[in-house]
Each structure stands twice: as structure tokens, then as C-alpha cells.
Design a protein around this motif. Structure first.
Motif, PDB file in Angstrom:
ATOM      1  N   GLN A 172       9.505 -10.555  -5.309  1.00  0.00           N
ATOM      2  CA  GLN A 172       9.927  -9.670  -6.413  1.00  0.00           C
ATOM      3  C   GLN A 172      10.980  -8.652  -5.970  1.00  0.00           C
ATOM      4  O   GLN A 172      10.855  -7.458  -6.263  1.00  0.00           O
ATOM      5  CB  GLN A 172       8.724  -8.945  -7.029  1.00  0.00           C
ATOM      6  CG  GLN A 172       7.779  -9.831  -7.832  1.00  0.00           C
ATOM      7  CD  GLN A 172       8.316 -10.286  -9.174  1.00  0.00           C
ATOM      8  OE1 GLN A 172       9.496 -10.633  -9.294  1.00  0.00           O
ATOM      9  NE2 GLN A 172       7.491 -10.343 -10.186  1.00  0.00           N
ATOM     10  N   LYS A 223       3.333 -23.031  -3.629  1.00  0.00           N
ATOM     11  CA  LYS A 223       2.233 -22.099  -3.874  1.00  0.00           C
ATOM     12  C   LYS A 223       2.352 -21.460  -5.256  1.00  0.00           C
ATOM     13  O   LYS A 223       1.368 -21.048  -5.838  1.00  0.00           O
ATOM     14  CB  LYS A 223       2.172 -21.016  -2.789  1.00  0.00           C
ATOM     15  CG  LYS A 223       3.424 -20.163  -2.679  1.00  0.00           C
ATOM     16  CD  LYS A 223       3.277 -19.044  -1.662  1.00  0.00           C
ATOM     17  CE  LYS A 223       3.339 -19.528  -0.236  1.00  0.00           C
ATOM     18  NZ  LYS A 223       4.673 -20.030   0.197  1.00  0.00           N
ATOM     19  N   HIS A 233      13.173 -18.531  10.522  1.00  0.00           N
ATOM     20  CA  HIS A 233      12.701 -18.381   9.145  1.00  0.00           C
ATOM     21  C   HIS A 233      12.285 -16.930   8.961  1.00  0.00           C
ATOM     22  O   HIS A 233      11.509 -16.418   9.761  1.00  0.00           O
ATOM     23  CB  HIS A 233      11.501 -19.321   8.943  1.00  0.00           C
ATOM     24  CG  HIS A 233      10.852 -19.213   7.596  1.00  0.00           C
ATOM     25  ND1 HIS A 233       9.576 -19.683   7.361  1.00  0.00           N
ATOM     26  CD2 HIS A 233      11.276 -18.715   6.414  1.00  0.00           C
ATOM     27  CE1 HIS A 233       9.254 -19.468   6.097  1.00  0.00           C
ATOM     28  NE2 HIS A 233      10.276 -18.882   5.501  1.00  0.00           N
ATOM     29  N   SER A 236       8.783 -23.285  -3.560  1.00  0.00           N
ATOM     30  CA  SER A 236       7.520 -22.904  -2.929  1.00  0.00           C
ATOM     31  C   SER A 236       6.357 -23.368  -3.803  1.00  0.00           C
ATOM     32  O   SER A 236       6.062 -22.756  -4.839  1.00  0.00           O
ATOM     33  CB  SER A 236       7.460 -21.389  -2.740  1.00  0.00           C
ATOM     34  OG  SER A 236       8.540 -20.966  -1.946  1.00  0.00           O
ATOM     35  N   GLU A 253      14.184 -20.091  -0.270  1.00  0.00           N
ATOM     36  CA  GLU A 253      12.913 -20.496  -0.888  1.00  0.00           C
ATOM     37  C   GLU A 253      12.691 -19.687  -2.162  1.00  0.00           C
ATOM     38  O   GLU A 253      13.010 -18.505  -2.187  1.00  0.00           O
ATOM     39  CB  GLU A 253      11.737 -20.166   0.035  1.00  0.00           C
ATOM     40  CG  GLU A 253      11.792 -20.802   1.373  1.00  0.00           C
ATOM     41  CD  GLU A 253      10.817 -20.142   2.351  1.00  0.00           C
ATOM     42  OE1 GLU A 253      10.335 -20.850   3.223  1.00  0.00           O
ATOM     43  OE2 GLU A 253      10.548 -18.924   2.236  1.00  0.00           O
ATOM     44  N   SER A 254      12.116 -20.340  -3.128  1.00  0.00           N
ATOM     45  CA  SER A 254      11.745 -19.592  -4.331  1.00  0.00           C
ATOM     46  C   SER A 254      10.567 -20.261  -5.016  1.00  0.00           C
ATOM     47  O   SER A 254      10.530 -21.487  -5.156  1.00  0.00           O
ATOM     48  CB  SER A 254      12.917 -19.518  -5.305  1.00  0.00           C
ATOM     49  OG  SER A 254      12.466 -19.012  -6.553  1.00  0.00           O
ATOM     50  N   GLY A 255       9.647 -19.437  -5.455  1.00  0.00           N
ATOM     51  CA  GLY A 255       8.555 -19.910  -6.298  1.00  0.00           C
ATOM     52  C   GLY A 255       8.710 -19.341  -7.693  1.00  0.00           C
ATOM     53  O   GLY A 255       9.007 -20.026  -8.655  1.00  0.00           O
ATOM     54  N   ARG A 256       8.583 -17.995  -7.765  1.00  0.00           N
ATOM     55  CA  ARG A 256       8.492 -17.398  -9.100  1.00  0.00           C
ATOM     56  C   ARG A 256       9.795 -17.481  -9.903  1.00  0.00           C
ATOM     57  O   ARG A 256       9.751 -17.662 -11.113  1.00  0.00           O
ATOM     58  CB  ARG A 256       7.948 -15.990  -9.046  1.00  0.00           C
ATOM     59  CG  ARG A 256       8.795 -14.936  -8.450  1.00  0.00           C
ATOM     60  CD  ARG A 256       8.141 -13.567  -8.580  1.00  0.00           C
ATOM     61  NE  ARG A 256       7.014 -13.364  -7.699  1.00  0.00           N
ATOM     62  CZ  ARG A 256       5.766 -13.100  -8.114  1.00  0.00           C
ATOM     63  NH1 ARG A 256       5.489 -13.011  -9.379  1.00  0.00           N
ATOM     64  NH2 ARG A 256       4.810 -12.895  -7.241  1.00  0.00           N
TER      65      ARG A 256
HETATM   66  C1  LIG Z   1       6.956 -17.602   3.216  1.00  0.00           C
HETATM   67  C2  LIG Z   1       7.055 -17.574   1.726  1.00  0.00           C
HETATM   68  N1  LIG Z   1       8.048 -18.260   1.136  1.00  0.00           N
HETATM   69  C3  LIG Z   1       8.191 -18.269  -0.205  1.00  0.00           C
HETATM   70  C4  LIG Z   1       7.311 -17.588  -1.017  1.00  0.00           C
HETATM   71  C5  LIG Z   1       7.511 -17.642  -2.501  1.00  0.00           C
HETATM   72  O1  LIG Z   1       7.772 -16.390  -3.016  1.00  0.00           O
HETATM   73  P1  LIG Z   1       8.296 -16.199  -4.525  1.00  0.00           P
HETATM   74  O2  LIG Z   1       7.339 -16.943  -5.386  1.00  0.00           O
HETATM   75  O3  LIG Z   1       8.261 -14.755  -4.752  1.00  0.00           O
HETATM   76  O4  LIG Z   1       9.670 -16.782  -4.609  1.00  0.00           O
HETATM   77  C6  LIG Z   1       6.270 -16.855  -0.448  1.00  0.00           C
HETATM   78  C7  LIG Z   1       5.336 -16.100  -1.302  1.00  0.00           C
HETATM   79  O5  LIG Z   1       4.388 -15.502  -0.909  1.00  0.00           O
HETATM   80  C8  LIG Z   1       6.130 -16.845   0.961  1.00  0.00           C
HETATM   81  O6  LIG Z   1       5.127 -16.182   1.552  1.00  0.00           O
END
Ligand SMILES: Cc1ncc(COP(=O)(O)O)c(C=O)c1O
Length: 431
Positions: free
Chosen positions: A212, A69, A206, A67, A288-291
Motif C-alpha cells: 500500500q 497470496k 529481492h 503475488s 511483484e504485485s498482488g493488490r
Molecule cells: C514479498 C512480497 N511480495 C509481494 C507481496 C504482495 O503485496 P501487494 O499485494 O501489496 O502487492 C507481498 C505482500 O505481503 C510480499 O510480502
């Protein structure tokens, strides 16, 4: 390495990985490139990718999407691409970053609410072929963009479920701007499929429950609920389910030392879930993963500018970083206030501790990173580090506020610099 006559503190509760070494290398990088500096460790990105990829169910032909973001830095995301991740994108800027990092955009997913036809057009022109769609309006706009380009695209319908799984989750099944209401899909699903248009294949669902989610049981419960909903909706809609994006929510500490719970136990649970699934079993499972992927890689190194007393007994540790570089939205009261761990490089006098508010250089009392933090007594010029800020750091902050410089961002592997960047801020004339 660090100055030999300085005493270095080990990071408390460093946990999995080699966080102490990472902090040591962060000092070195900050010395070379100045402060404030986000220092990212490529090895941590590889380690987290391997861990997460390792627990996904092999039988479901899984994909792990990063992710953007969380941190769109092209050199950092390029490491995640090399480690096997695909791109989860939500904006033209993230698309540009993914292209710069060499991602195969035809395997990326593009989503998020409030997108216009022009944005979809640009994403299709840029090579994106998979979209997560949040509403019927969204679907019409994508259909229009795809028709104009005579380009076939695949759509996952994002679901806003009407109830949370049994396990305790802080966020889910609440009113929001995200996704189709589950009940809307149940009652109007076939109609929505018909509206999609010739160029749009609706191939999946999806569902992202929230961020968290720290416990393996809670993660599994959320995935079980997702599969249950997807199985039912696939039957109701009479779809050929090809892709099920189960989201994630994989936790990692934020701005605190330590590591997340070991996810190894997730592997068996996910395999069992896949084996027992209904129509969802035929689909590829995406996550999906960001953090989790990026959080542990980053350390923010700052310099102490002043240790200042106010009134009788309040002390303020003023750093050269603040909410414009870290957690700005929390500072502005937009999301719950957070706190940090502060790892000093040098202990001026062991045992001589002081309680401070940790603040930055912005001219507002909102510029506060921690309140009542007990630290060793520090002096101007000392370096301090904030661990586990590789995700939701610089680009999740109010970088343009007060027009102060953006932090330098350095990616390294084992102390060898891979890339140095900083975010552009300030106005550009349009005419
Ligand atoms: C649709 C979606 N996917 C993935 C993420 C990434 O989340 P995380 O960083 O907690 O893994 C977010 C975070 O807001 C999200 O809204």
C-alpha cells in the motif's frame, strides 16, 4: 440486470475503470448464484495488468509477477497470466493453483520463510527454477534439494535493509523474519555465495519494502534505495547480477470504493533510474504485485439478514457474510481493524438513513465489518456490495471459523460467466 423497480446507488468515487458497471454486473451474478458471492471482473484484471506493465522500464526487460497470496483462484490467475504476468508463489497450494492456471513455472519465483527441504524438493519437481531465499538455513535446504534432484536452480537473496528510504514508508528496515540482514550480506556475502553449492546459482537480489505505497514519489524512492543497495552489494559480492526483484507495494483501495493514484508518472522515473544505475543496469528488473492487479476486480455481494436494534439506540445490520469471508485477520485483532464501504442495491427510502454496525453471522462480537456506518435503511433480503475486495478476500480470512459455508466465487467478463468456484472447508479423514 437489476430489478427495474429498485433504485440503484452508484458507487461513490468510482474513479478509474467502470466500477459502476462492475457493481451492476455483481448484482446480476449474485442473483444467478446466490450470496454471499465474490464476483470478479476479468476486464478489471486486464486493465490493471496493462496499466502496471505499461509503467515498467522497457530498457530493463521487466517482468511483472502476480503475488498469488492476494488471490490464488485459478481462473482469476489465468486471466492475469494471459495479460502478461508471471507467478510469485509461496506455498504448495499456490504452486498447484499456478499450475492449474497454466503458468510457466520455470519463470515463476518461489519464496517466503520457513521452508523445509521437502517443500523445495516438491517445487523443483514441479518445475520451479527461481527461488527467493531468506537465510543461510534456507539456502542450505534449497541446495540440498537441488543437489538431490541434480537440478540447477537460480537464487535471489532477499534483503532486509537496515534503513528505510527517505520518503515516508510505514514498513521497512524493521526487525523481521524476512530476508538476510543487509549488513550480513555486506560482511559475509562472499562466504554465503561459496556455501550455495554446485546446483545453485546466486543471480540476484529481492527487496520488498511493504504494501500500500500510495504515492508515486514514495514508490520511486523505495526503488531508488533498492537499486542503491543492489549496486553496492553486487560490487561487494563480486556477482554477475542477472535479476533484480524490486518488489512493489503498488496500492489499491481495500473494501472501499475508488481507485489508486494514476501510476503513469512512474514510467519516466523508472526509466531514469535504470539509465543511471550501476551494476543493477545489466539485470532484468522484476516487480511483484498482488493488490493492484487483483483488488479492483472483486466485489463481495451479501444479503441483509436482519436490521436489529439493541438497547436504546444501537442498530446492527446483520449480513450473511462476515470476517470468515473478508478481513478475518483484522476481525481477530491480528492486523489493524479496517472498515468498508457498503453499496446498497436498493434505497428503501431516500433520505431515511441510519447508523449501524455491520456484522456477520458468526457467534462472536469480533464478527464486525464496520462500526457506526451511516447507510440507507435496509430490509432483510436486500443486497449490498463491498467493492475492491479482489485481493486479500476469501483466502485471507478465517474461512473455517464456525464451519460456515465458504462464499461462492464467480469470474465473469461483461456478465458472461467464465468460472464458478468455492473454497473447500471442513475435515477430511486421513485414515
Ligand atoms: C514479498 C512480497 N511480495 C509481494 C507481496 C504482495 O503485496 P501487494 O499485494 O501489496 O502487492 C507481498 C505482500 O505481503 C510480499 O510480502
Amino acid at each position: 440486470m437489476s430489478d427495474p423497480n429498485l433504485e440503484t446507488l452508484a458507487s461513490p468515487g468510482a474513479g478509474r475503470g467502470n466500477a459502476d458497471v462492475a457493481v451492476e454486473l455483481a448484482w446480476k451474478m449474485a442473483r444467478l448464484h446466490g450470496t454471499p458471492a465474490y464476483v470478479y471482473c476479468a476486464t478489471a484484471l486486464e486493465d490493471r495488468s496493462r496499466e502496471l506493465l505499461g509503467v515498467l522500464p522497457r530498457s530493463a526487460a521487466p517482468r511483472l509477477l502476480y503475488s498469488f497470496k492476494a488471490n490464488p483462484l485459478p481462473s482469476l490467475t489465468a486471466e492475469l497470466r494471459s495479460a502478461g504476468c508471471e507467478a510469485d508463489l509461496t506455498s504448495p497450494g499456490e504452486l498447484a493453483a499456478a499450475r492449474a492456471a497454466g503458468f510457466d513455472l520455470s519463470r515463476a519465483l518461489y519464496g517466503g520463510p520457513g521452508k523445509g527441504v521437502e517443500e523445495y524438493d516438491a517445487a523443483i519437481a514441479g518445475g520451479v527454477r527461481h527461488f527467493s531465499i531468506e537465510s543461510r538455513t534456507d539456502l542450505r535446504r534449497l541446495s540440498s534439494a537441488a543437489a538431490d534432484r541434480a537440478c540447477q536452480v537460480k537464487v535471489l537473496l532477499r534483503i532486509n535493509p537496515h534503513a528505510a528510504p527517505k520518503a515516508k514508508l510505514a514498513m521497512s528496515g524493521v526487525a523481521s523474519q524476512f530476508g538476510f540482514e543487509e549488513d550480513e550480506l555486506r560482511s559475509q556475502g562472499p562466504e554465503i555465495l561459496r556455501e550455495a553449492g554446485e546446483q545453485v546459482d546466486i543471480v540476484g537480489f529481492h527487496l520488498y519494502w511493504g504494501t500500500q505505497i500510495g504515492e508515486v514519489e514514495a514508490l520511486l524512492a523505495s526503488f531508488e534505495k533498492t537499486v542503491e543497495i543492489a549496486d553496492e552489494l553486487t560490487t561487494i559480492l563480486g556477482m554477475d547480477l542477472q535479476i533484480l526483484n524490486l518488489g512493489g507495494g503498488f496500492a489499491w483501495p481495500y473494501a472501499h470504493a475508488g481507485a489508486a493514484a494514476d501510476l503513469a508518472a512512474l514510467r519516466d522515473g523508472l526509466e531514469r533510474l535504470h539509465a543511471g544505475a550501476g551494476p543493477s543496469r545489466q539485470a532484468q528488473w522484476w516487480f511483484e504485485s498482488g493488490r493492484y492487479l487483483a483488488g479492483s476486480s472483486g466485489t463481495l455481494v451479501a444479503r441483509v439478514m436482519e436490521l436489529k436494534r439493541s438497547k436504546e439506540d444501537r442498530w446492527f445490520l446483520i449480513l450473511d457474510t462476515g470476517i470468515h469471508h473478508l478481513g478475518g485477520m483484522a476481525g481477530l485483532g491480528r492486523i489493524p481493524r479496517f472498515s468498508i464501504d457498503l453499496l446498497p442495491q436498493r434505497v428503501v427510502s431516500v433520505g431515511n438513513r441510519i447508523t449501524v454496525d455491520v456484522v456477520g453471522p458468526l457467534c462472536t462480537p469480533l464478527d464486525c465489518l464496520a462500526k457506526k456506518l451511516e447507510i440507507p435503511t435496509l430490509e432483510p433480503g436486500d443486497l449490498v456490495a463491498i467493492p475492491n475486495v479482489g485481493a486479500y478476500g476469501a483466502t485471507a480470512s478465517v474461512v473455517a471459523f464456525l464451519s460456515r459455508p465458504a462464499p461462492v466465487e464467480i469470474l465473469h467478463r461483461g456478465g458472461e460467466v467464465i468460472a464458478v468456484h468455492h473454497l473447500r472447508t471442513g475435515h477430511e479423514p486421513l485414515s
